[in-house]
Motif scaffolding. Structure first.
Motif, PDB file in Angstrom:
ATOM      1  N   GLU A  78       0.746  -1.125   0.092  1.00 41.90           N
ATOM      2  CA  GLU A  78      -0.130  -0.096   0.009  1.00 41.90           C
ATOM      3  C   GLU A  78       0.825   1.306  -0.073  1.00 41.90           C
ATOM      4  O   GLU A  78       0.746   2.361  -0.604  1.00 41.90           O
ATOM      5  N   SER A  79       1.772   1.132   0.820  1.00 42.59           N
ATOM      6  CA  SER A  79       2.864   2.407   0.944  1.00 42.59           C
ATOM      7  C   SER A  79       3.191   2.613  -0.588  1.00 42.59           C
ATOM      8  O   SER A  79       3.519   3.806  -0.966  1.00 42.59           O
ATOM      9  N   GLU A  80       4.008   1.532  -1.191  1.00 38.70           N
ATOM     10  CA  GLU A  80       4.846   1.790  -2.311  1.00 38.70           C
ATOM     11  C   GLU A  80       3.561   2.034  -3.612  1.00 38.70           C
ATOM     12  O   GLU A  80       3.679   2.888  -4.407  1.00 38.70           O
TER      13      GLU A  80
ATOM     14  N   ARG B 223     -17.588  -2.397  -6.947  1.00 37.72           N
ATOM     15  CA  ARG B 223     -16.560  -1.252  -7.094  1.00 37.72           C
ATOM     16  C   ARG B 223     -17.339  -0.414  -5.939  1.00 37.72           C
ATOM     17  O   ARG B 223     -16.529   0.033  -5.219  1.00 37.72           O
ATOM     18  N   ASP B 224     -18.394   0.103  -6.317  1.00 35.24           N
ATOM     19  CA  ASP B 224     -19.388   0.811  -5.321  1.00 35.24           C
ATOM     20  C   ASP B 224     -19.329   0.493  -3.845  1.00 35.24           C
ATOM     21  O   ASP B 224     -19.144   1.241  -2.920  1.00 35.24           O
TER      22      ASP B 224
ATOM     23  N   GLU C 211      -3.594 -11.482  -0.396  1.00 30.87           N
ATOM     24  CA  GLU C 211      -3.533 -10.514   0.407  1.00 30.87           C
ATOM     25  C   GLU C 211      -2.945  -9.088  -0.532  1.00 30.87           C
ATOM     26  O   GLU C 211      -3.849  -8.185  -0.350  1.00 30.87           O
ATOM     27  N   LEU C 212      -2.249  -9.351  -1.340  1.00 29.86           N
ATOM     28  CA  LEU C 212      -2.137  -8.169  -2.264  1.00 29.86           C
ATOM     29  C   LEU C 212      -3.289  -7.826  -3.398  1.00 29.86           C
ATOM     30  O   LEU C 212      -3.645  -6.539  -3.421  1.00 29.86           O
TER      31      LEU C 212
ATOM     32  N   VAL D   7      -9.477  -2.663  -2.836  1.00 33.09           N
ATOM     33  CA  VAL D   7      -9.953  -1.838  -2.050  1.00 33.09           C
ATOM     34  C   VAL D   7      -9.183  -0.371  -2.700  1.00 33.09           C
ATOM     35  O   VAL D   7     -10.051   0.645  -2.908  1.00 33.09           O
ATOM     36  N   LEU D   8      -7.891  -0.343  -3.016  1.00 34.36           N
ATOM     37  CA  LEU D   8      -7.547   1.019  -3.523  1.00 34.36           C
ATOM     38  C   LEU D   8      -7.984   1.325  -4.646  1.00 34.36           C
ATOM     39  O   LEU D   8      -8.158   2.525  -5.078  1.00 34.36           O
TER      40      LEU D   8
END
Length: 409
Positions: free
Chosen positions: A112-114, A261-262, A369-370, A376-377
């Protein structure tokens, strides 16, 4: 009705992922015999029972099954996938030690950070192919999480070398040879780090991939050679980068099914994991997996002789209507309450059986996990998806939407 060809090389390459199942349907069985390259007899099999026979009963070996052009790119010599018995179990434990829930949370956090950093830089320039952006993100995240130092100037090179191992795996000739050559460079780079760890010049985080395989002792009590340790470290890095394809397919699914998505964008993420599992089942990843018979046996009125080449249909099993109702439709609801332990031979996108004892890929946990983090992102990002060709060619191994999924702010 399609017949079973004497040689399946050209039909397999032309028809792609659906080939094995279409021929099984034609003969009314879950297996048929043919040849590859005119000279290699092959038994093609599909379905949950076939997956259990292939993965769950110690009847097959991977040794000598995979063509060298594929093995050298995906696994290479000495990897865990080439081992059997106690040697496999001891090496597999090293991989499993990296896949704890805490480790997966750590990988997800780094990812998430990257994502935030790379997304800001890349999308600031305009439109971008999601596949290209995610590959860079995953390379950075994989190396950081695995304890592998990655200087900024090396990011493009390592991203390309890991990508070539996947992109060229089904190619023959100069493209495959070039990818193998580049892999040799990656292995040399990682082997040098292993030697630095053993000499005390490098001190990776305890329990990280670089730390575990630099100090791992095989069934004979000996340290892995730096070269084999490098192969296994790459067998962590490369599959993480391969998740880029699943993430692009997840983006396609969100685009074509906006209700999901919504839902996720609103903060309701209860069905994120079922959504991810349906992406893994529905979209094409690797089409099939080969093995050789260890000792003669009989199954479905067919004799499997020692040494015979057998290919298990991964894509066809994931689209078997006996396992998944209306398999060509995208229905995440089917995976509510689903678990690997209860269904080890149905969703086999990355292998079948029990992770601890079989050749099932331990990277499934990192994949899920990824993908969950990416879904979500992507749902919350508010990207624009320009008009483009999102068709997925089933005759390309491994496949991807033709456009690579272009996005813009």
């Amino acid at each position: 009705m399609k017949s079973t060809p004497f040689d399946s090389t050209i039909p397999f390459l032309r028809e792609g992922y659906p080939f094995i199942s279409s021929r099984c349907d034609a003969v009314g069985k879950d297996l048929f015999s043919s040849r590859l390259g005119l000279v290699v007899p092959v038994i093609f099999i599909r379905g949950a029972d076939a997956a259990e026979k292939f993965y769950g009963e110690d009847r097959f070996t991977r040794e000598g099954a995979m063509p060298p052009t594929i093995q050298h790119l995906l696994q290479d010599k000495g990897s865990v996938q080439t081992l059997e018995g106690d040697a496999h179990r001891v090496r597999k434990r090293a991989f499993m030690s990296l896949m704890s829930p805490a480790a997966m949370d750590g990988l997800g956090d780094v990812f998430e950070s990257e994502w935030q950093k790379v997304e800001k830089r890349r999308l600031g320039r305009g439109s971008v192919k999601l596949h290209d952006m995610v590959r860079e993100i995953l390379t950075r995240a994989a190396c950081q999480w695995a304890g592998v130092p990655l200087p900024e100037q090396d990011v493009p090179r390592i991203t390309q070398e890991l990508s070539l191992m996947i992109d060229q795996v089904a190619r023959f000739g100069p493209r495959n040879w070039y990818a193998q050559l580049r892999r040799r460079g990656t292995e040399s780079w990682v082997a040098g780090m292993v030697e630095q760890v053993r000499s005390g010049e490098l001190s990776p985080r305890e329990g990280s991939t670089l730390d575990v395989f630099s100090h791992h002792r095989d069934v004979d009590g000996e340290l892995l050679s730096p070269e084999v340790a490098a192969v296994e470290i790459i067998n962590i890095l490369r599959p993480i980068l391969a998740v880029s394809r699943f993430i692009v397919f997840a983006a396609v699914a969100l685009h074509e099914n906006p209700k999901w998505r919504d839902t996720f964008a609103s903060g309701n993420v209860d069905d994120v994991e079922p959504f991810v599992q349906e992406v893994r089942r529905h979209y094409p990843f690797f089409p099939a997996v080969p093995g050789r018979v260890k000792d003669q046996f009989r199954w479905r009125d067919h004799d499997f002789r020692k040494g015979a080449m057998v290919i298990l249909d991964i894509y066809g099993t994931c689209h078997d209507p006996r396992l998944f109702q209306d398999p060509d439709s995208f229905q995440p609801e089917r995976f509510r309450g689903w678990s690997w332990d209860d269904n080890p031979y149905s969703l086999i996108a990355q292998g079948a059986g029990r992770h601890e004892s079989s050749h099932r890929c331990p990277g499934e946990w990192s994949t899920v996990e990824l993908m969950k983090r990416a879904v979500v992102l992507l749902s919350r990002a508010g990207y624009t998806v320009p008009s483009q060709d999102l068709t997925v060619p089933l005759s390309r191994f491994p496949s991807l939407p033709r456009s690579g999924f272009v996005i813009s702010r």
